[in-house]
Design an enzyme around this catalytic site. Sequence first.
Site, PDB file in Angstrom:
ATOM      1  N   GLU A  58      -4.870   2.613  -3.767  1.00 41.56           N
ATOM      2  CA  GLU A  58      -3.408   2.599  -3.831  1.00 41.56           C
ATOM      3  C   GLU A  58      -2.824   1.286  -3.319  1.00 41.56           C
ATOM      4  OE1 GLU A  58      -4.499   4.593   0.123  1.00 41.56           O
ATOM      5  OE2 GLU A  58      -5.326   4.323  -1.894  1.00 41.56           O
ATOM      6  N   HIS A  65      -4.674  15.223  -8.508  1.00 40.05           N
ATOM      7  CA  HIS A  65      -5.162  13.864  -8.759  1.00 40.05           C
ATOM      8  C   HIS A  65      -4.330  13.147  -9.825  1.00 40.05           C
ATOM      9  CE1 HIS A  65      -8.013  10.556  -9.006  1.00 40.05           C
ATOM     10  NE2 HIS A  65      -8.077  10.731 -10.313  1.00 40.05           N
ATOM     11  N   ASN A 104      -2.083  13.289  -3.554  1.00 42.11           N
ATOM     12  CA  ASN A 104      -3.192  13.900  -4.298  1.00 42.11           C
ATOM     13  C   ASN A 104      -3.432  15.340  -3.852  1.00 42.11           C
ATOM     14  OD1 ASN A 104      -3.998  11.837  -6.086  1.00 42.11           O
ATOM     15  ND2 ASN A 104      -5.056  10.754  -4.445  1.00 42.11           N
ATOM     16  N   ASP A 122       0.849  -1.174   0.000  1.00 45.37           N
ATOM     17  CA  ASP A 122       0.000   0.000   0.000  1.00 45.37           C
ATOM     18  C   ASP A 122       0.893   1.235   0.000  1.00 45.37           C
ATOM     19  OD1 ASP A 122      -1.607   2.218   1.393  1.00 45.37           O
ATOM     20  OD2 ASP A 122      -3.148   0.707   1.078  1.00 45.37           O
TER      21      ASP A 122
END
Length: 230
Positions: free
Chosen positions: A118, A88, A83, A75
């Site tokens: 993610e 983004h 972001n 992760d």
Amino acid sequence: MPETAARAELCPLGARCPVQDELTRLKEEHRRLTGLVQTDPLTGLFNLRHLMECLDRELERTRRTGLPTSLVMMDLDHFKAINDTHGHEAGNQALRWASGLWRKALRRLDVLCRYGGEEFVAILPATPLPRAVQTAERLRRALAETPMELDGRRVALTASFGVDVYLPRHTFSPEAFIKRTDAFLLAAKAAGRNRVHHRDLGAGTAPTALTPEERSALADGGDPGRRHRE
């Protein structure tokens, strides 16, 4: 007119055959649609659907052959901050950057998937836990030591990893295997991120040698998953 004669008139030697052209087009379209069903459009990795199908096959293979199957969940750390800080599209680029590095660092028989958001998952066939932990550490270093290029700037990325192994004596489901591995990933996040967590390596392992038939079958699995965590 006999069918063979009709074909001869339709496809004379040296001329293009409309029927064959259409068959070729349909095969290409089928291949494209199959790829869409199995892959994540952003990263080009396998998607969650393919992950579950492949994991189910690999666990059955472990029960049948005695060869362990390991699972690595990863992760990206502080993904929301990427972001919020860079936008983004920068987040999308980070996902593509990480998946590209990890795909190059894995074996051809390993199956790398985007689990969602993610988070990513790698299935490592015929791999005992110690070797899977080494693989996860290699993936961690590959990302941490290779900053992403973003508009002329270098953006550091890291990820946290959870690792577990499925042995022949195990009977839990693919979903339970993912949940077990995810618990180690959560522990890595809680411990400070950018690290690999796993269970005790002193536990028993299984044989790792592959028969030619198994090696061929595993290679056919390809090389190239859904939650959002900060």
